[in-house]
Design a protein around this motif. Structure first.
Motif: not given
Ligand code: ADP
Ligand code: ASP
Ligand code: MG
Length: 454
Positions: A100-112, A114-115
């Motif tokens: 889950e954490l890896q997915l979250l971090l990938r999502g943040v990196a993809l969207l650039r 971090l809300t």
């Protein structure tokens, strides 16, 4: 029977050896129906923030490396505590949190992007891991234990990053979802810092918020005591990193504790005492490694120490704004107009001092000054002094001590005081000094008022 809340901070659960010590303290508290609230292990939350920051900058490798470090430390602790026999369910839960954490971090990196909402989901991982490890350890030790996800109980609003708890709802949820286990003689282990909105979205109470969780849960359950277990023997007369001679304070009033926390004593989260005060529950601060040692009891009554000053704290950097009205300051409505601007822009003011034709205010150095100054300059001239610090002199006896101001200034010697403010509660005399003068000021005051039989 009233339960008891025991909260253990990050350094108390930093590794397997620390967790064994926590288990010892919890076992000794078994007859008191303990609810155990844990922080993340050691500096895990800092690592999770670094991971989020790296991801939003597009450095996914670094983000994943930080995350891997967190999981490595978690698994090391599990192995050390449980040998080769980590329960399958615990191992699976840890693995699920890692994905889950890896997915979250990938999502943040993809969207650039971090809300605060994403950051809360990421940051909550630390407490969700430490509680799993500790609960598995207690279970192996034969202690009847229930792991509780704080998100089922600690209901908050959606102000991610510093969510406000909804105490009435928490009370109902705690009665439904925590009290029955405690009543049945089970130890409940849950996360500090973490909460959730009504629709189940993960929130956090802000950095250092585990103390607040403990107080909220203690108040909700009508605990007999809220114990904050940490790495010092209670609240000390000053930050021990600034004043090595600082000593433990036996008794502190809620009001004194609240002032100290608000003005920089990291040992307690600033919001902690409020739920405890309302519920009339004593808060104690204790050293996990020395459970038999000194500790501080915080209650409504002031202690009879006979000393004018109970403790010192300091906080910085802050910024001082000095406002000169272009018209008459005394003109009716000027102060109202001034504070309306601060209120509307959400900039909180810590100290205020008024003079004949000026008002000085302090704000956090991180406050967004641009829009504020633009509005204020429409009707006043403003001087800005940055890199300042507040030194807070706290004590219930300040108000009844003659010439305390003169004695404080005498002790400060050549340290230049730029602003003074006596809180409305009259138990906090605050001084504004240059940031680099804060530590020497605290050291001098400590020497003059609380050392060598002072
Ligand atoms: P935890 O991880 O247990 O929540 P914190 O690091 O948040 O612990 O708070 C404990 C630390 O607060 C102490 O190690 C000490 O360095 C610092 N501290 C600052 N002011 C004080 C004070 N007046 N009394 C005790 N500790 C203080
Ligand atoms: N783990 C969180 C933090 O480091 C909360 C806490 O420890 O109180 O801020
Ligand atoms: Mg803390």
């Amino acid at each position: 029977m009233k339960p008891r809340v025991l909260k253990f901070g990050g350094s108390s659960v930093a590794n397997a050896a620390c967790m064994r010590q926590v288990a010892k303290v919890v076992r000794a508290a078994l007859p008191a129906s303990p609810l155990v609230v844990l922080s993340a292990m050691g500096k895990t939350t800092d690592a999770l923030f670094r991971a989020g920051q790296a991801a939003v900058k597009g450095d996914l490798d670094l983000a994943l490396t930080e995350a891997a470090g967190v999981f490595q430390r978690t698994r090391e602790a599990l192995r050390d505590l449980l040998g080769g026999q980590v329960p399958v369910t615990t191992a699976e839960q840890v693995a699920a949190m890692e994905s889950e954490l890896q997915l979250l971090l990938r999502g943040v990196a993809l969207l650039r992007e971090l809300t605060p909402r994403s950051m809360d989901a990421i940051a909550s991982t630390g407490e969700r891991l430490s509680t799993r490890v500790f609960a598995a350890h207690l279970e192996r030790e034969g202690v009847p234990v229930t792991h509780l996800d704080a998100r089922e109980v600690v209901r908050t609003d959606g102000a991610f990053g510093a969510a406000a708890p909804q105490q009435a709802v928490i009370k109902v949820l705690a009665a439904e979802r925590v009290a029955p286990y405690l009543g049945a003689g089970r130890v409940v282990v849950t996360q500090g810092y973490v909460g959730a909105t009504e629709d189940g979205t993960t929130t956090t109470l802000g950095r250092g918020g585990s103390d607040y969780s403990a107080a909220l849960l203690g108040a909700a359950l009508g605990a007999d005591e809220i114990q904050i277990w940490t790495d010092v023997e209670g609240v000390l007369t000053a930050d021990p990193r600034v004043v090595p001679a600082a000593r433990p304070i036996k008794r502190l009033s809620f009001a004194e504790a609240a002032e100290l926390a608000a003005f920089g004593a990291k040992v307690l989260h600033p919001a902690t005492v409020q739920p405890a005060v309302e519920a009339g529950i004593p808060v104690t601060v204790r050293h996990t490694e020395r459970p038999e040692g000194a500790f501080t009891t915080i209650t409504a009554e002031a202690a009879a120490t006979g000393k004018p000053i109970t403790a010192l704290a300091s906080r910085g950097p802050i910024t001082v704004l000095t406002v000169h009205s272009t018209r008459m300051l005394a003109q009716a409505g000027f102060l109202g107009r001034l504070f309306e601007v601060f209120g509307r822009l959400g900039v909180s003011v810590d100290l205020v001092a008024t003079a004949e034709n000026s008002v000085s205010l302090t704000v956090d150095a991180r406050a967004p000054l641009g829009p504020l100054l633009a509005e204020l300059r429409a009707f006043a001239t403003i001087q800005v002094a940055e890199k300042r610090a507040i030194v807070a002199v706290v004590g219930e006896r300040l108000r009844s001590t003659p010439r305390i101001g003169a004695r404080v200034f005498g002790a400060l010697e050549e340290v230049n005081v730029e602003m003074i403010s006596m809180g409305s509660s009259e138990i906090n005399l605050s001084l504004v000094v240059r940031e680099e003068d804060a530590a020497p000021a605290v050291q001098r005051l400590h020497r003059a008022f609380m050392e060598n039989g002072a």
